[in-house]
Design a protein around this motif. Structure first.
Motif, PDB file in Angstrom:
ATOM      1  N   VAL A 284      45.085  36.325  51.350  1.00 21.13           N
ATOM      2  CA  VAL A 284      44.355  35.412  50.463  1.00 21.13           C
ATOM      3  C   VAL A 284      44.108  36.059  49.112  1.00 21.13           C
ATOM      4  CG1 VAL A 284      43.264  34.148  52.335  1.00 21.13           C
ATOM      5  CG2 VAL A 284      42.134  36.164  51.392  1.00 21.13           C
ATOM      6  N   ARG A 285      44.060  35.231  48.095  1.00 24.29           N
ATOM      7  CA  ARG A 285      43.768  35.643  46.727  1.00 24.29           C
ATOM      8  C   ARG A 285      42.564  34.862  46.206  1.00 24.29           C
ATOM      9  NH1 ARG A 285      48.499  38.150  44.846  1.00 24.29           N
ATOM     10  NH2 ARG A 285      49.556  38.942  46.721  1.00 24.29           N
ATOM     11  N   VAL A 286      42.070  35.273  45.063  1.00 23.52           N
ATOM     12  CA  VAL A 286      40.902  34.604  44.486  1.00 23.52           C
ATOM     13  C   VAL A 286      41.189  33.128  44.235  1.00 23.52           C
ATOM     14  CG1 VAL A 286      39.352  34.544  42.497  1.00 23.52           C
ATOM     15  CG2 VAL A 286      40.025  36.737  43.473  1.00 23.52           C
ATOM     16  N   GLN A 287      42.419  32.809  43.859  1.00 20.35           N
ATOM     17  CA  GLN A 287      42.745  31.416  43.573  1.00 20.35           C
ATOM     18  C   GLN A 287      42.725  30.536  44.819  1.00 20.35           C
ATOM     19  OE1 GLN A 287      44.627  34.028  42.755  1.00 20.35           O
ATOM     20  NE2 GLN A 287      46.810  33.725  43.221  1.00 20.35           N
ATOM     21  N   HIS A 288      42.679  31.138  45.999  1.00 16.54           N
ATOM     22  CA  HIS A 288      42.579  30.349  47.232  1.00 16.54           C
ATOM     23  C   HIS A 288      41.157  29.870  47.487  1.00 16.54           C
ATOM     24  CE1 HIS A 288      46.463  32.469  48.603  1.00 16.54           C
ATOM     25  NE2 HIS A 288      46.740  31.201  48.364  1.00 16.54           N
ATOM     26  N   VAL A 313      36.766  33.777  48.372  1.00 14.29           N
ATOM     27  CA  VAL A 313      37.573  34.999  48.368  1.00 14.29           C
ATOM     28  C   VAL A 313      37.008  35.935  47.304  1.00 14.29           C
ATOM     29  CG1 VAL A 313      39.866  35.996  48.128  1.00 14.29           C
ATOM     30  CG2 VAL A 313      39.598  33.716  49.127  1.00 14.29           C
ATOM     31  N   GLN A 314      36.596  37.101  47.733  1.00 15.72           N
ATOM     32  CA  GLN A 314      36.063  38.100  46.818  1.00 15.72           C
ATOM     33  C   GLN A 314      37.134  39.126  46.465  1.00 15.72           C
ATOM     34  OE1 GLN A 314      32.619  39.727  48.770  1.00 15.72           O
ATOM     35  NE2 GLN A 314      31.327  37.990  48.209  1.00 15.72           N
ATOM     36  N   ALA A 315      37.019  39.667  45.243  1.00 15.04           N
ATOM     37  CA  ALA A 315      37.974  40.674  44.775  1.00 15.04           C
ATOM     38  C   ALA A 315      37.213  41.916  44.351  1.00 15.04           C
ATOM     39  CB  ALA A 315      38.796  40.139  43.606  1.00 15.04           C
ATOM     40  N   PRO A 316      37.612  43.089  44.808  1.00 14.68           N
ATOM     41  CA  PRO A 316      36.936  44.322  44.374  1.00 14.68           C
ATOM     42  C   PRO A 316      37.070  44.511  42.875  1.00 14.68           C
ATOM     43  CG  PRO A 316      38.375  44.733  46.259  1.00 14.68           C
ATOM     44  CD  PRO A 316      38.706  43.367  45.759  1.00 14.68           C
ATOM     45  N   ALA A 317      36.145  45.268  42.326  1.00 10.67           N
ATOM     46  CA  ALA A 317      36.164  45.529  40.883  1.00 10.67           C
ATOM     47  C   ALA A 317      37.416  46.308  40.502  1.00 10.67           C
ATOM     48  CB  ALA A 317      34.921  46.303  40.477  1.00 10.67           C
ATOM     49  N   ALA A 334      29.760  57.820  18.569  1.00  8.44           N
ATOM     50  CA  ALA A 334      30.810  57.715  19.581  1.00  8.44           C
ATOM     51  C   ALA A 334      30.597  56.418  20.361  1.00  8.44           C
ATOM     52  CB  ALA A 334      30.783  58.909  20.521  1.00  8.44           C
ATOM     53  N   ILE A 335      31.701  55.692  20.602  1.00  8.53           N
ATOM     54  CA  ILE A 335      31.634  54.421  21.311  1.00  8.53           C
ATOM     55  C   ILE A 335      32.660  54.444  22.441  1.00  8.53           C
ATOM     56  CG2 ILE A 335      31.882  51.921  21.161  1.00  8.53           C
ATOM     57  CD1 ILE A 335      31.073  52.075  18.250  1.00  8.53           C
ATOM     58  N   PHE A 336      32.207  54.166  23.665  1.00  7.27           N
ATOM     59  CA  PHE A 336      33.079  54.027  24.828  1.00  7.27           C
ATOM     60  C   PHE A 336      33.010  52.573  25.288  1.00  7.27           C
ATOM     61  CE2 PHE A 336      31.880  58.537  25.050  1.00  7.27           C
ATOM     62  CZ  PHE A 336      33.139  59.132  25.175  1.00  7.27           C
ATOM     63  N   THR A 337      34.167  52.037  25.635  1.00  8.91           N
ATOM     64  CA  THR A 337      34.244  50.662  26.111  1.00  8.91           C
ATOM     65  C   THR A 337      34.835  50.643  27.514  1.00  8.91           C
ATOM     66  OG1 THR A 337      34.525  49.824  23.859  1.00  8.91           O
ATOM     67  CG2 THR A 337      35.152  48.359  25.655  1.00  8.91           C
ATOM     68  N   CYS A 338      34.190  49.895  28.402  1.00 11.26           N
ATOM     69  CA  CYS A 338      34.630  49.805  29.790  1.00 11.26           C
ATOM     70  C   CYS A 338      34.507  48.349  30.224  1.00 11.26           C
ATOM     71  CB  CYS A 338      33.779  50.713  30.679  1.00 11.26           C
ATOM     72  SG  CYS A 338      34.193  50.632  32.428  1.00 11.26           S
ATOM     73  N   VAL A 339      35.649  47.696  30.439  1.00 12.57           N
ATOM     74  CA  VAL A 339      35.666  46.288  30.829  1.00 12.57           C
ATOM     75  C   VAL A 339      36.305  46.186  32.206  1.00 12.57           C
ATOM     76  CG1 VAL A 339      36.431  43.958  30.237  1.00 12.57           C
ATOM     77  CG2 VAL A 339      35.848  45.584  28.420  1.00 12.57           C
ATOM     78  N   ALA A 340      35.595  45.554  33.146  1.00 13.75           N
ATOM     79  CA  ALA A 340      36.078  45.418  34.520  1.00 13.75           C
ATOM     80  C   ALA A 340      35.987  43.957  34.940  1.00 13.75           C
ATOM     81  CB  ALA A 340      35.277  46.298  35.467  1.00 13.75           C
ATOM     82  N   GLN A 341      36.819  43.593  35.923  1.00 14.81           N
ATOM     83  CA  GLN A 341      36.789  42.246  36.457  1.00 14.81           C
ATOM     84  C   GLN A 341      36.755  42.305  37.975  1.00 14.81           C
ATOM     85  OE1 GLN A 341      40.376  40.310  35.176  1.00 14.81           O
ATOM     86  NE2 GLN A 341      41.689  41.472  36.574  1.00 14.81           N
ATOM     87  N   GLY A 342      36.369  41.242  38.594  1.00 12.70           N
ATOM     88  CA  GLY A 342      36.276  41.150  40.040  1.00 12.70           C
ATOM     89  C   GLY A 342      35.534  39.897  40.419  1.00 12.70           C
ATOM     90  N   GLU A 343      35.455  39.612  41.695  1.00  4.32           N
ATOM     91  CA  GLU A 343      34.749  38.432  42.189  1.00  4.32           C
ATOM     92  C   GLU A 343      33.899  38.834  43.387  1.00  4.32           C
ATOM     93  OE1 GLU A 343      33.174  34.924  42.274  1.00  4.32           O
ATOM     94  OE2 GLU A 343      34.666  35.440  40.759  1.00  4.32           O
ATOM     95  N   PRO A 344      32.585  38.811  43.270  1.00  2.00           N
ATOM     96  CA  PRO A 344      31.790  38.394  42.100  1.00  2.00           C
ATOM     97  C   PRO A 344      31.916  39.392  40.952  1.00  2.00           C
ATOM     98  CG  PRO A 344      30.373  39.290  43.798  1.00  2.00           C
ATOM     99  CD  PRO A 344      31.730  39.209  44.406  1.00  2.00           C
ATOM    100  N   PRO A 345      31.514  39.008  39.731  1.00  2.00           N
ATOM    101  CA  PRO A 345      31.633  39.914  38.579  1.00  2.00           C
ATOM    102  C   PRO A 345      30.957  41.246  38.867  1.00  2.00           C
ATOM    103  CG  PRO A 345      31.051  37.713  37.838  1.00  2.00           C
ATOM    104  CD  PRO A 345      30.969  37.680  39.338  1.00  2.00           C
ATOM    105  N   PRO A 346      31.627  42.346  38.577  1.00  2.00           N
ATOM    106  CA  PRO A 346      31.085  43.667  38.922  1.00  2.00           C
ATOM    107  C   PRO A 346      29.954  44.099  37.997  1.00  2.00           C
ATOM    108  CG  PRO A 346      33.177  43.901  37.802  1.00  2.00           C
ATOM    109  CD  PRO A 346      32.979  42.435  38.002  1.00  2.00           C
ATOM    110  N   ALA A 393      32.582  43.537  47.057  1.00  2.00           N
ATOM    111  CA  ALA A 393      33.900  43.722  47.647  1.00  2.00           C
ATOM    112  C   ALA A 393      34.431  45.134  47.487  1.00  2.00           C
ATOM    113  CB  ALA A 393      34.897  42.732  47.034  1.00  2.00           C
ATOM    114  N   GLY A 394      33.818  45.952  46.647  1.00  2.00           N
ATOM    115  CA  GLY A 394      34.292  47.318  46.467  1.00  2.00           C
ATOM    116  C   GLY A 394      33.912  47.879  45.117  1.00  2.00           C
ATOM    117  N   SER A 395      34.312  49.123  44.867  1.00  4.51           N
ATOM    118  CA  SER A 395      33.977  49.788  43.609  1.00  4.51           C
ATOM    119  C   SER A 395      35.163  50.590  43.114  1.00  4.51           C
ATOM    120  CB  SER A 395      32.765  50.716  43.794  1.00  4.51           C
ATOM    121  OG  SER A 395      33.082  51.783  44.666  1.00  4.51           O
ATOM    122  N   THR A 396      35.101  50.932  41.823  1.00  6.42           N
ATOM    123  CA  THR A 396      36.116  51.786  41.218  1.00  6.42           C
ATOM    124  C   THR A 396      35.464  52.544  40.073  1.00  6.42           C
ATOM    125  OG1 THR A 396      38.332  51.827  40.225  1.00  6.42           O
ATOM    126  CG2 THR A 396      36.888  50.024  39.578  1.00  6.42           C
TER     127      THR A 396
END
Length: 778
Positions: A284-288, A313-317, A334-346, A393-396
Motif C-alpha cells: 500500500v501507498r499513501v495514495q491508497h 496509510v501512513q508514511a515514515p518521515a 548561519a542558516i540551516f534548512t531541513c524540509v521533511a515529508q511524511g504522513e502524518p506530517p513529521p 510511522a518512523g523517523s529519520t
C-alpha cells in the motif's frame, strides 16, 4: 510601517570574497549504516549495527533510552560501531530490561552525531482475545470463523479442522492474513471442529475449537442480498498489505464489487480479489488512503446493499531537503534548512552535538522548525547540527556541520553607540570606531528592530566606513527602537556593540478642513473636519479676530467629537479671520485659515438663498456656466447662418467662446494657484450682466470696480485672498486652507479688474425687412 528593503550586510559589503572555504573531505561525520527496529527473541543474542564515515579517530558509543551503555558481560561494542547483546532479556533479575530505544553516537574532533532511534522489543505471544465461535449454515450458504491474537512479531494464523490443517487448495476455503476463514458453498462434509493456530518467534498457540454445522437442503427461494461482514477501518504503514473483507449472502448469489467513495479509480496494480469478494491491496501507498465501498448486487437488477471502511496509510518521515554543511566568518549569520515529508506530517527536532537544541537569544527556529538561524555566530557555535524528523510511522535524521572562520586581526567592537530622535519617523544613530584593527575596516552594519519585536524581526542597513552615523527613516511615531553596530573587514565581522534604545517623536495632527457659513449679520458658523491622515487626535482649537487686529480671540477648545461652533457678536462691517487647528499630547498641528466678510455676505443673502458651504456641490456653478455657454454658442451659429442665407449686409459677427457665470449681476472671482510657490491669489473680478429676451440681447456696463476691494477689505493693510474655485461671491468669501506662514502681503494696487468685453447681439430682421443692428446704428 512600510515594507523595507532588508540589507544583507555581508552581501552589501562583499565580505565573503575570501571568507568561504570548503570543508575538508572526510572531516564530517555521517552514518553509512544505522540501527533499525527489531524484535528480539528471549534468551537469544542480538546484534545492532552502526557504521560511521568521517575523519579518524572516531569514537562510537551506544545509548538506551538516552542513557549511555558501558561494555560489560551483557553488552559488547565492536570497533566498527556495532553492539552485541549477548543474551537478550525482557526482564532481568534486577528488574532492568534490554527493551528500549537504542541510539548509536559517533564523535570525532569536529563534532558529534546521533543515529536514528531503533526500537528493540522482545518477541511475545499473548492469549487469544477473540476465540472462534460455532457456526450454523445452510447448504450452499456461507460459513465464517475468526480469531484474533496479539504478538510480536505479528502472529501468522492458520486453521485446523478436526485436528488436521485445512485444505487451502479447495477454492471454497479462503484464509485471510487477518485470521479469518471463509467457507462458501457449504456442503455436508464441511461439518466439523475448527481451531485457530497462531505462531511467531515467541511460540505457538491454539485457540478453542468451534463447530460448523451444515443443515437443511438447498433452497431456490429468492433472498434479498445482505452483507454479513463489511470492511474494517484500517491504519497501515506504506508497503504493508491491506485486506478489506466483504462477505455477502442471498439467492441468487449476489455479485460483490468495490469502489472508492471519492470516485477515484482503485486501479489494478497490486490489487487482488480473494475468495468471492475480499479486496487485497499489497504494497500500500499513501495514495491508497480513502474510504472503500463494498456493494452486493442482485444479478440483473439494481438492487444492492453496501458497506464501507476507511483505509489510512501512513508514511515514515523522509527528507525533501536535508541540511547542508556551511562555513561562516565570526559575527555573521548561519542558516540551516531541513524540509521533511511524511504522513502524518513529521515533527522536526534539532540537535547540537547530540543534545537537543533549544532556541535562545541568537538561535532561532522558524517555519515549524524547518529553518535554523544562528545570528552573530561565534567560536562556541561551531558544531554538528542534526535534523531529526519523526512521526508515528518512523523517523529519520540528517546532519550538517557549521565551521566558524576565525581570522586574526578582526576589528574591535564599535563604542559609544548613541541614538537621537529627529522626527516622528527618523532617528539618528552615531558611534565611535573600534580601538583595535581599524585600518582594515571596510564598512559598518547597523542592526535595527522595534524593541517590542523578537530578535528575528531585526533588519540591517550598511554604512560606509567614512561615516560614523546613520539616519534611520521610515519609522513609526512614538515607537521605541533598539540599535547596535558591527564593524566588518574582508575577513569577518566584529562582535556586536552595546545596544541602545530610542523612541521616535510623537506626531502632531495634520491640518483639519475648515468651512464657514454666515448665519446672520453678527453670527458665523465654523465647521471643520479632521484630516484623513491617520494620527492621534485629542481635540481642536478655534481662533478668530478682526482683520489687522493684533491678537486673536480664543482659543476655544473642543473635544475631538465636536466639529462646529457658532461665533457670535461680530461686527457686520468688518472682515474676520478664522483659524482652526487640531492638537494631541505632542502639540498643536498646523492651522487652517478662512476670511469672512459679514457685510458682503448679508447683502448677497437678500437676493440669494444661503449657501451651505459644507454640503454645497462644487460642480454646480461650473456646470451651469457650461450650459449657458453652449446656448450662447449655438445662438451665434444660427445668426451666422441666417446672415449668409438672407445676404445680410453688415459686418461679419465674430463668434467667440463666452464664459458665463450662473449668477447675474455679480462678480466672478477666479482662483489662481502656483505649484512652485503654493500661494493663492486673486486674478481679477469681471462683472457681466446678460439678458436674453425675445432674441434681443442687451448689456450693461461695469460699475464700481475702483472701490470694490476697499469696500470689501477696509483698512490700509495688504493681504492675499484665496477663493474656492467652485463658489462665487454669493457664497461668503471663503479662503483655501493654508498655514499662517503662507499669508504673503499683496498691495491692493496690484489687483487688477478685468472687465470682459461686452458681446452685442443683432436683432433678427422681420420677414421682408432689413434689420438694423445696434452696432450699425452706433
Amino acid at each position: 510601517m512600510a515594507t523595507r528593503r532588508r540589507h544583507l550586510a555581508p552581501a552589501v559589503l562583499g565580505i565573503y570574497l575570501c571568507a568561504f572555504v570548503g570543508v575538508c573531505a572526510g572531516a564530517e561525520l555521517s552514518f553509512t549504516l544505522e540501527p533499525s527496529d527489531i524484535i528480539a527473541v528471549q534468551e537469544q543474542p542480538l546484534m545492532l549495527h552502526c557504521q560511521v564515515d568521517g575523519m579518524p579517530p572516531i569514537r562510537t558509543q551506544w545509548r538506551r533510552n538516552g542513557t549511555p551503555l558501558s561494555a560489560d558481560q551483557n553488552y559488547a561494542m565492536f570497533a566498527n560501531g556495532s553492539l552485541l547483546i549477548g543474551c537478550f532479556q525482557k526482564t532481568r533479575l534486577d528488574s532492568s530490561t534490554d527493551e528500549g530505544d537504542y541510539e548509536c553516537v559517533a564523535q570525532n574532533s569536529f563534532g558529534l552525531v546521533v543515529s536514528r532511534k531503533a526500537r528493540v522489543q522482545a518477541a511475545t505471544m499473548a492469549d487469544f482475545h477473540e476465540q472462534p465461535r460455532s457456526v450454523r449454515g445452510e447448504l450452499s450458504g456461507v460459513g465464517r470463523f475468526q480469531c484474533q491474537i496479539h504478538g510480536l512479531p505479528e502472529p501468522v494464523i492458520s486453521w485446523e479442522k478436526d485436528g488436521r490443517p485445512v485444505d487451502t487448495s479447495d477454492q471454497r476455503y479462503t484464509l485471510l492474513p487477518t485470521g479469518v476463514l471463509q467457507i462458501t458453498g457449504l456442503r455436508e462434509e464441511d461439518n466439523g471442529v475448527f481451531c485457530c493456530v497462531a505462531h511467531n518467534s515467541a511460540g505457538v498457540k491454539h485457540s478453542n475449537g468451534a463447530h460448523l454445522t451444515v443443515s437443511g437442503s438447498q433452497s431456490a427461494v429468492y433472498k434479498e442480498p445482505m452483507i454479513l461482514v463489511g470492511p474494517d477501518n484500517l491504519t497501515l504503514i506504506v508497503h504493508q498489505t491491506a485486506i478489506l473483507e466483504c462477505v455477502a449472502t442471498g439467492y441468487p448469489r449476489p455479485i460483490v464489487s468495490w469502489s472508492r467513495l471519492d470516485g477515484r479509480p482503485i486501479g489494478v496494480e497490486g490489487i487482488q480479489v480473494l475468495g468471492t469478494g475480499n479486496l487485497m491491496i499489497s504494497d500500500v501507498r499513501v495514495q491508497h488512503s480513502g474510504v472503500y465501498v463494498c456493494a452486493a448486487n442482485k444479478p440483473g437488477t439494481r438492487v444492492r446493499r453496501t458497506a464501507q471502511g476507511r483505509l489510512v496509510v501512513q508514511a515514515p518521515a523522509e527528507f525533501v531537503q536535508p541540511p547542508q554543511s556551511i562555513s561562516r566568518p565570526v559575527g555573521t549569520t548561519a542558516i540551516f534548512t531541513c524540509v521533511a515529508q511524511g504522513e502524518p506530517p513529521p515533527h522536526i527536532t534539532w540537535l547540537k552535538n547530540g543534545q537537543v537544541l533549544e532556541p535562545s537569544g541568537h538561535v532561532k527556529l522558524r517555519n515549524n522548525n524547518s529553518t535554523l538561524t544562528i545570528d552573530g555566530i561565534s567560536q562556541e557555535d561551531e558544531a554538528i547540527y542534526q535534523c531529526i524528523a519523526e512521526n508515528s510511522a518512523g523517523s529519520t535524521q540528517a546532519s550538517a556541520r557549521l565551521t566558524v572562520l576565525w581570522a586574526d586581526g578582526l576589528p574591535g567592537v564599535p563604542t559609544q553607540v548613541r541614538a537621537q530622535s529627529l522626527s516622528p519617523t527618523a532617528i539618528q544613530v552615531s558611534w565611535k570606531e573600534p580601538e583595535q584593527h581599524t585600518q582594515d575596516i571596510i564598512g559598518y552594519v547597523l542592526h535595527i528592530r522595534k524593541t517590542a519585536d523578537p530578535a528575528e524581526m531585526e533588519y540591517q542597513e550598511a554604512v560606509s566606513k567614512s561615516t560614523l552615523l546613520q539616519v534611520v527613516g521610515d519609522l513609526e511615531p512614538s515607537t521605541s527602537y533598539t540599535f547596535y553596530v558591527k564593524a566588518y573587514t574582508s575577513r569577518g565581522a566584529s562582535k556586536r556593540s552595546d545596544t541602545t534604545e530610542q523612541s521616535t517623536l510623537g506626531e502632531v495632527p495634520a491640518s483639519p478642513s475648515l468651512f464657514t457659513r454666515v448665519l446672520n449679520s453678527s453670527v458665523v458658523q465654523a465647521a471643520w473636519e479632521a484630516s484623513a491622515k491617520l494620527s492621534q487626535l485629542d481635540g481642536f482649537r478655534l481662533y478668530y479676530r478682526r482683520l489687522h487686529a493684533p491678537i486673536y480671540s480664543g482659543p476655544l477648545t473642543f473635544p475631538r467629537n465636536v466639529t462646529q461652533h457658532n461665533i457670535t457678536q461680530l461686527d457686520p462691517t468688518m472682515v474676520y479671520e478664522i483659524k482652526v487647528l487640531a492638537f494631541n499630547q505632542h502639540g498643536d498641528g498646523n492651522a487652517t485659515i478662512r476670511f469672512v466678510s459679514l457685510k458682503e455676505a448679508v447683502e448677497k443673502s437678500v437676493l440669494n438663498p444661503p449657501c451651505d458651504c459644507v454640503k454645497d456641490e462644487p460642480s454646480k456653478s461650473s456646470t451651469t456656466g457650461i450650459i449657458i455657454g453652449i446656448h450662447i454658442g449655438v445662438t451665434c451659429i444660427i445668426f451666422c447662418v441666417l446672415f449668409l442665407m438672407f445676404s445680410y449686409r453688415g459686418r461679419l459677427m465674430l463668434c467667440k467662446t463666452v464664459q458665463a457665470t450662473p449668477q447675474v449681476g455679480r462678480a466672478a472671482v477666479q482662483e489662481s494657484s502656483s505649484s512652485s510657490q503654493g500661494a493663492l491669489g486673486l486674478n481679477g473680478i469681471a462683472r457681466t450682466t446678460s439678458e436674453m429676451q425675445g432674441g434681443v440681447s442687451t448689456a450693461t456696463k461695469p460699475h464700481g470696480e475702483a472701490n470694490e476691494m476697499e469696500r470689501l477689505f477696509p483698512g490700509p493693510s495688504h493681504f492675499e485672498i484665496c477663493m474656492d474655485s467652485t463658489h462665487t461671491m454669493e457664497s461668503s468669501l471663503v479662503s483655501c486652507p493654508f498655514n499662517e506662514t503662507q499669508i504673503s502681503p499683496l498691495p491692493l494696487g496690484d489687483l487688477s479688474l478685468v472687465v470682459e468685453q461686452e458681446m452685442q447681439f443683432h436683432q433678427l430682421p422681420a420677414e421682408g425687412q432689413e434689420g438694423t443692428s445696434q452696432q450699425d446704428r452706433g
